[in-house]
Scaffold this motif. Structure first.
Motif, PDB file in Angstrom:
ATOM      1  N   GLN A   1       0.842  -1.183   0.000  1.00  0.00           N
ATOM      2  CA  GLN A   1       0.000   0.000   0.000  1.00  0.00           C
ATOM      3  C   GLN A   1       0.884   1.242   0.000  1.00  0.00           C
ATOM      4  O   GLN A   1       1.882   1.315   0.697  1.00  0.00           O
ATOM      5  CB  GLN A   1      -0.916   0.008   1.227  1.00  0.00           C
ATOM      6  CG  GLN A   1      -1.902   1.142   1.270  1.00  0.00           C
ATOM      7  CD  GLN A   1      -2.988   1.026   0.204  1.00  0.00           C
ATOM      8  OE1 GLN A   1      -3.014   0.060  -0.544  1.00  0.00           O
ATOM      9  NE2 GLN A   1      -3.849   2.002   0.128  1.00  0.00           N
ATOM     10  N   VAL A   2       0.506   2.221  -0.799  1.00  0.00           N
ATOM     11  CA  VAL A   2       1.264   3.470  -0.909  1.00  0.00           C
ATOM     12  C   VAL A   2       0.671   4.509   0.026  1.00  0.00           C
ATOM     13  O   VAL A   2      -0.546   4.688   0.081  1.00  0.00           O
ATOM     14  CB  VAL A   2       1.225   3.985  -2.356  1.00  0.00           C
ATOM     15  CG1 VAL A   2       1.902   5.346  -2.451  1.00  0.00           C
ATOM     16  CG2 VAL A   2       1.896   2.984  -3.290  1.00  0.00           C
ATOM     17  N   GLN A   3       1.521   5.176   0.756  1.00  0.00           N
ATOM     18  CA  GLN A   3       1.094   6.285   1.611  1.00  0.00           C
ATOM     19  C   GLN A   3       1.554   7.591   0.973  1.00  0.00           C
ATOM     20  O   GLN A   3       2.710   7.713   0.551  1.00  0.00           O
ATOM     21  CB  GLN A   3       1.712   6.159   3.007  1.00  0.00           C
ATOM     22  CG  GLN A   3       1.395   4.847   3.707  1.00  0.00           C
ATOM     23  CD  GLN A   3      -0.072   4.718   4.038  1.00  0.00           C
ATOM     24  OE1 GLN A   3      -0.741   5.692   4.359  1.00  0.00           O
ATOM     25  NE2 GLN A   3      -0.588   3.495   3.948  1.00  0.00           N
ATOM     26  N   LEU A   4       0.640   8.549   0.904  1.00  0.00           N
ATOM     27  CA  LEU A   4       0.948   9.896   0.422  1.00  0.00           C
ATOM     28  C   LEU A   4       0.667  10.860   1.565  1.00  0.00           C
ATOM     29  O   LEU A   4      -0.465  10.919   2.051  1.00  0.00           O
ATOM     30  CB  LEU A   4       0.093  10.250  -0.794  1.00  0.00           C
ATOM     31  CG  LEU A   4       0.228   9.346  -2.010  1.00  0.00           C
ATOM     32  CD1 LEU A   4      -0.780   9.761  -3.084  1.00  0.00           C
ATOM     33  CD2 LEU A   4       1.632   9.399  -2.582  1.00  0.00           C
ATOM     34  N   VAL A   5       1.661  11.599   1.969  1.00  0.00           N
ATOM     35  CA  VAL A   5       1.515  12.509   3.109  1.00  0.00           C
ATOM     36  C   VAL A   5       1.688  13.941   2.623  1.00  0.00           C
ATOM     37  O   VAL A   5       2.769  14.310   2.144  1.00  0.00           O
ATOM     38  CB  VAL A   5       2.536  12.186   4.208  1.00  0.00           C
ATOM     39  CG1 VAL A   5       2.368  13.151   5.374  1.00  0.00           C
ATOM     40  CG2 VAL A   5       2.375  10.739   4.671  1.00  0.00           C
ATOM     41  N   SER A  25       5.495   7.046   0.010  1.00  0.00           N
ATOM     42  CA  SER A  25       6.214   5.998   0.740  1.00  0.00           C
ATOM     43  C   SER A  25       6.922   5.046  -0.213  1.00  0.00           C
ATOM     44  O   SER A  25       7.573   4.106   0.237  1.00  0.00           O
ATOM     45  CB  SER A  25       5.245   5.214   1.626  1.00  0.00           C
ATOM     46  OG  SER A  25       4.229   4.617   0.837  1.00  0.00           O
ATOM     47  N   ARG A  26       6.779   5.300  -1.503  1.00  0.00           N
ATOM     48  CA  ARG A  26       7.407   4.463  -2.518  1.00  0.00           C
ATOM     49  C   ARG A  26       8.172   5.347  -3.476  1.00  0.00           C
ATOM     50  O   ARG A  26       7.820   6.513  -3.687  1.00  0.00           O
ATOM     51  CB  ARG A  26       6.330   3.666  -3.256  1.00  0.00           C
ATOM     52  CG  ARG A  26       6.862   2.633  -4.240  1.00  0.00           C
ATOM     53  CD  ARG A  26       5.750   2.057  -5.079  1.00  0.00           C
ATOM     54  NE  ARG A  26       4.795   1.277  -4.302  1.00  0.00           N
ATOM     55  CZ  ARG A  26       3.675   0.751  -4.811  1.00  0.00           C
ATOM     56  NH1 ARG A  26       3.398   0.915  -6.088  1.00  0.00           N
ATOM     57  NH2 ARG A  26       2.865   0.061  -4.049  1.00  0.00           N
ATOM     58  N   ALA A  27       9.197   4.809  -4.108  1.00  0.00           N
ATOM     59  CA  ALA A  27       9.983   5.584  -5.057  1.00  0.00           C
ATOM     60  C   ALA A  27       9.134   6.051  -6.234  1.00  0.00           C
ATOM     61  O   ALA A  27       8.227   5.337  -6.679  1.00  0.00           O
ATOM     62  CB  ALA A  27      11.153   4.737  -5.565  1.00  0.00           C
ATOM     63  N   PHE A  28       9.441   7.233  -6.726  1.00  0.00           N
ATOM     64  CA  PHE A  28       8.682   7.804  -7.835  1.00  0.00           C
ATOM     65  C   PHE A  28       8.772   6.972  -9.105  1.00  0.00           C
ATOM     66  O   PHE A  28       7.922   7.098  -9.979  1.00  0.00           O
ATOM     67  CB  PHE A  28       9.196   9.214  -8.105  1.00  0.00           C
ATOM     68  CG  PHE A  28       8.517  10.281  -7.308  1.00  0.00           C
ATOM     69  CD1 PHE A  28       8.698  11.607  -7.616  1.00  0.00           C
ATOM     70  CD2 PHE A  28       7.687   9.965  -6.245  1.00  0.00           C
ATOM     71  CE1 PHE A  28       8.079  12.613  -6.871  1.00  0.00           C
ATOM     72  CE2 PHE A  28       7.067  10.937  -5.499  1.00  0.00           C
ATOM     73  CZ  PHE A  28       7.264  12.278  -5.822  1.00  0.00           C
ATOM     74  N   SER A  29       9.770   6.152  -9.222  1.00  0.00           N
ATOM     75  CA  SER A  29       9.930   5.355 -10.436  1.00  0.00           C
ATOM     76  C   SER A  29       8.766   4.386 -10.655  1.00  0.00           C
ATOM     77  O   SER A  29       8.559   3.892 -11.761  1.00  0.00           O
ATOM     78  CB  SER A  29      11.236   4.565 -10.381  1.00  0.00           C
ATOM     79  OG  SER A  29      11.262   3.739  -9.223  1.00  0.00           O
ATOM     80  N   ASN A  73      12.692  13.626  -7.293  1.00  0.00           N
ATOM     81  CA  ASN A  73      12.674  12.164  -7.315  1.00  0.00           C
ATOM     82  C   ASN A  73      13.446  11.568  -6.148  1.00  0.00           C
ATOM     83  O   ASN A  73      13.045  10.555  -5.579  1.00  0.00           O
ATOM     84  CB  ASN A  73      13.253  11.660  -8.632  1.00  0.00           C
ATOM     85  CG  ASN A  73      12.341  11.950  -9.811  1.00  0.00           C
ATOM     86  OD1 ASN A  73      11.125  12.081  -9.658  1.00  0.00           O
ATOM     87  ND2 ASN A  73      12.927  12.071 -10.987  1.00  0.00           N
ATOM     88  N   ALA A  74      14.538  12.192  -5.778  1.00  0.00           N
ATOM     89  CA  ALA A  74      15.363  11.657  -4.690  1.00  0.00           C
ATOM     90  C   ALA A  74      14.618  11.650  -3.359  1.00  0.00           C
ATOM     91  O   ALA A  74      14.861  10.795  -2.507  1.00  0.00           O
ATOM     92  CB  ALA A  74      16.645  12.456  -4.571  1.00  0.00           C
ATOM     93  N   LYS A  75      13.710  12.622  -3.204  1.00  0.00           N
ATOM     94  CA  LYS A  75      12.941  12.721  -1.960  1.00  0.00           C
ATOM     95  C   LYS A  75      11.542  12.125  -2.095  1.00  0.00           C
ATOM     96  O   LYS A  75      10.767  12.164  -1.141  1.00  0.00           O
ATOM     97  CB  LYS A  75      12.817  14.181  -1.530  1.00  0.00           C
ATOM     98  CG  LYS A  75      14.143  14.842  -1.185  1.00  0.00           C
ATOM     99  CD  LYS A  75      13.942  16.286  -0.739  1.00  0.00           C
ATOM    100  CE  LYS A  75      15.268  16.937  -0.368  1.00  0.00           C
ATOM    101  NZ  LYS A  75      15.093  18.350   0.053  1.00  0.00           N
ATOM    102  N   SER A  76      11.215  11.621  -3.276  1.00  0.00           N
ATOM    103  CA  SER A  76       9.869  11.081  -3.540  1.00  0.00           C
ATOM    104  C   SER A  76       8.797  12.096  -3.141  1.00  0.00           C
ATOM    105  O   SER A  76       7.775  11.736  -2.537  1.00  0.00           O
ATOM    106  CB  SER A  76       9.644   9.758  -2.798  1.00  0.00           C
ATOM    107  OG  SER A  76      10.501   8.765  -3.301  1.00  0.00           O
TER     108      SER A  76
END
Length: 116
Positions: A1-5, A25-29, A73-76
């Motif tokens: 599950q992806v978390q977006l804060v 909570s997951r890489a942008f890729s 991208n480095a910080k998602s």
């Protein structure tokens, strides 16, 4: 599950600026697109701005020239810089992500109020 804060919502005067942030909570890729939507009571949620994995952007006509979406991208993290805010921009702003399987994820929302 992806978390977006999300963070950054606040009360601001007309003509002011705010920057919203959304960290995944997951890489942008793993995402095709990330974006910001907004919603006011009794109205449908509407797209504000969107950015693709290769950096292409899309804006609602009502915010074009005033809002800028960007990502780190480095910080998602995806940002929404909002300038020249108007009372009509008052809404709950939601972060959205769509992954490579077309699954969509939403943040919890952050309130932006533009008022004198």
């Amino acid at each position: 599950q992806v978390q977006l804060v999300e963070s950054g919502g606040d009360l601001v005067q007309p003509g002011g600026s705010l920057r919203l942030s959304c960290t995944a909570s997951r890489a942008f890729s793993s995402f095709n697109t990330m974006g910001w939507y907004r919603q006011v009571p009794e109205k449908a949620r509407e797209l504000v701005a969107q950015i693709t994995s290769v950096g292409s952007t899309n804006y609602a006509s009502s915010v074009k020239g005033r809002f800028t979406i960007s990502k780190d991208n480095a910080k998602s993290t995806v940002y929404l810089q909002m300038n020249s805010l108007e009372p009509e921009d008052t809404a709950v702003y939601y972060c959205n992500a769509e992954d490579v399987f077309s699954r969509r994820y939403w943040g919890q929302g952050t309130q932006v109020t533009v008022s004198s």
